[in-house]
Motif scaffolding. Structure first.
Motif, PDB file in Angstrom:
ATOM      1  N   LEU A  63      15.990  -2.845  -8.901  1.00 34.43           N
ATOM      2  CA  LEU A  63      16.294  -3.761  -7.800  1.00 34.43           C
ATOM      3  C   LEU A  63      15.729  -3.245  -6.481  1.00 34.43           C
ATOM      4  O   LEU A  63      15.930  -2.096  -6.119  1.00 34.43           O
ATOM      5  N   ASN A  64      15.011  -4.113  -5.791  1.00 32.36           N
ATOM      6  CA  ASN A  64      14.554  -3.817  -4.438  1.00 32.36           C
ATOM      7  C   ASN A  64      14.353  -5.127  -3.681  1.00 32.36           C
ATOM      8  O   ASN A  64      14.243  -6.204  -4.285  1.00 32.36           O
ATOM      9  N   LEU A  65      14.337  -5.045  -2.386  1.00 34.82           N
ATOM     10  CA  LEU A  65      14.258  -6.234  -1.540  1.00 34.82           C
ATOM     11  C   LEU A  65      12.955  -7.024  -1.742  1.00 34.82           C
ATOM     12  O   LEU A  65      13.006  -8.251  -1.882  1.00 34.82           O
ATOM     13  N   PRO A  66      11.779  -6.387  -1.764  1.00 36.50           N
ATOM     14  CA  PRO A  66      10.561  -7.179  -1.973  1.00 36.50           C
ATOM     15  C   PRO A  66      10.578  -7.982  -3.272  1.00 36.50           C
ATOM     16  O   PRO A  66      10.158  -9.140  -3.296  1.00 36.50           O
ATOM     17  N   LEU A  67      11.078  -7.382  -4.350  1.00 37.74           N
ATOM     18  CA  LEU A  67      11.141  -8.094  -5.632  1.00 37.74           C
ATOM     19  C   LEU A  67      12.061  -9.302  -5.527  1.00 37.74           C
ATOM     20  O   LEU A  67      11.722 -10.396  -5.976  1.00 37.74           O
ATOM     21  N   VAL A  69       5.893  -0.002  -2.684  1.00 35.67           N
ATOM     22  CA  VAL A  69       6.364   1.326  -2.319  1.00 35.67           C
ATOM     23  C   VAL A  69       5.152   2.172  -1.931  1.00 35.67           C
ATOM     24  O   VAL A  69       4.194   2.292  -2.705  1.00 35.67           O
ATOM     25  N   HIS A  70       5.195   2.713  -0.734  1.00 36.35           N
ATOM     26  CA  HIS A  70       4.080   3.511  -0.214  1.00 36.35           C
ATOM     27  C   HIS A  70       4.603   4.757   0.483  1.00 36.35           C
ATOM     28  O   HIS A  70       5.666   4.716   1.115  1.00 36.35           O
ATOM     29  N   PHE A  71       3.839   5.837   0.406  1.00 38.76           N
ATOM     30  CA  PHE A  71       4.104   7.036   1.193  1.00 38.76           C
ATOM     31  C   PHE A  71       3.222   6.918   2.433  1.00 38.76           C
ATOM     32  O   PHE A  71       2.028   7.218   2.400  1.00 38.76           O
ATOM     33  N   CYS A  72       3.807   6.417   3.506  1.00 41.37           N
ATOM     34  CA  CYS A  72       3.043   6.061   4.704  1.00 41.37           C
ATOM     35  C   CYS A  72       2.349   7.256   5.337  1.00 41.37           C
ATOM     36  O   CYS A  72       1.222   7.125   5.834  1.00 41.37           O
ATOM     37  N   ASN A  73       2.962   8.433   5.322  1.00 40.58           N
ATOM     38  CA  ASN A  73       2.317   9.630   5.880  1.00 40.58           C
ATOM     39  C   ASN A  73       0.989   9.897   5.188  1.00 40.58           C
ATOM     40  O   ASN A  73      -0.018  10.180   5.829  1.00 40.58           O
TER      41      ASN A  73
END
Length: 138
Positions: free
Chosen positions: A89-93, A122-126
């Motif tokens: 479960l996640n908000l974008p989905l 899901v991304h590692f923005c750094n």
């Protein structure tokens, strides 16, 4: 189609509040916050959900693959051909599922396309900043 977010604790409640803020309220979205009361009985709650949605497709999104909530719903799939279970479960989905379901006649196709469309949410923005620092793209 009916949608159920079923999670350990109140995680699903928070996602529902975010959905409401971003996209409005969905009458076909139910939350099942598991194990919040001593007398909570997951099997009874699932029975209620299946009975209420017996004449339509039910998409259940759980928090953890292999967790007790997910397993309890997965066990019901063989005898309930209208039940579709997703883990993670996640908000974008959820926004994708709820925003697109009216365009699909099949829960299965909606799920496959929604997962595909949100796989890269899901991304590692750094790391992305470091990888793109030379390109000045971000």
């Amino acid at each position: 189609m009916r949608f159920v977010m079923a999670t350990h604790g109140t995680f699903a409640d928070g996602i529902k509040e975010s959905i409401k803020l971003i996209a409005g309220e969905f009458k076909n979205l139910k939350v099942l916050s598991c194990y919040m009361k001593e007398d909570f009985n997951l099997k009874d709650e699932i029975d209620k959900i299946l009975l209420e949605g017996k004449d339509e497709e039910i998409i259940v999104v759980t928090d953890i693959l292999g967790g007790s909530v997910n397993n309890a719903f997965v066990e019901r799939i063989p005898k309930n051909k209208n039940l579709f279970v997703i883990s993670g479960l996640n908000l974008p989905l959820m926004l994708e599922l709820l925003g697109e379901y009216e365009d699909y006649s099949s829960a299965e196709n909606l799920i496959i396309n929604s997962i595909s469309n949100t796989n890269d949410s899901v991304h590692f923005c750094n790391q992305e900043i470091n990888n793109n620092i030379d390109d000045e793209e971000f």
